[in-house]
Motif scaffolding. Structure first.
Motif, mmCIF file in Angstrom:
data_model
loop_
_atom_site.group_PDB
_atom_site.id
_atom_site.type_symbol
_atom_site.label_atom_id
_atom_site.label_comp_id
_atom_site.label_asym_id
_atom_site.label_seq_id
_atom_site.Cartn_x
_atom_site.Cartn_y
_atom_site.Cartn_z
ATOM 1 N N VAL A 114 1.952 9.181 -6.283
ATOM 2 C CA VAL A 114 2.642 10.597 -5.812
ATOM 3 C C VAL A 114 3.556 11.150 -6.712
ATOM 4 C CG1 VAL A 114 3.871 12.135 -3.988
ATOM 5 C CG2 VAL A 114 1.756 10.305 -3.260
ATOM 6 N N LEU A 167 0.648 -1.222 -0.129
ATOM 7 C CA LEU A 167 0.140 -0.113 0.062
ATOM 8 C C LEU A 167 0.881 1.221 -0.150
ATOM 9 C CD1 LEU A 167 -3.012 1.118 -0.075
ATOM 10 C CD2 LEU A 167 -2.725 1.021 2.730
ATOM 11 N N ILE A 205 0.980 4.081 -2.824
ATOM 12 C CA ILE A 205 0.823 5.496 -2.565
ATOM 13 C C ILE A 205 1.973 6.244 -3.145
ATOM 14 C CG2 ILE A 205 0.733 7.282 -0.751
ATOM 15 C CD1 ILE A 205 -1.079 5.278 0.546
#
Length: 78
Positions: free
Chosen positions: A19, A11, A15
């Protein structure tokens, strides 16, 4: 326990990837908008076009970049 740690790790990686890609796209869009605004100002300064620097025209150039400048110049010719 191990499954939860692996889930958190993947996870976190997902992320970070989102980004990183998001910032790369944002940097491209900002550079395109700045270059478009410089080109619009330069063409007006030289006298190639007579496109006024209104809020709507600046918004078109900020979103469209160089293609926005070309579209505005063509639109003001006709």
């Amino acid at each position: 326990m191990l499954e939860e740690l692996l889930l958190l790790f993947f996870l976190f990686l997902a992320i970070m990837l989102v980004v990183k890609v998001g910032f790369a796209i944002l940097r491209y869009l900002v550079a395109n908008a700045v270059i478009g605004l410089i080109i619009l100002w330069f063409t007006n300064w030289i006298g190639i076009s007579d496109v006024p620097l209104t809020a709507l025209n600046i918004l078109v150039v900020a979103i469209g970049g160089i293609l926005g400048v070309i579209a505005l110049i063509i639109a003001y010719w006709f």
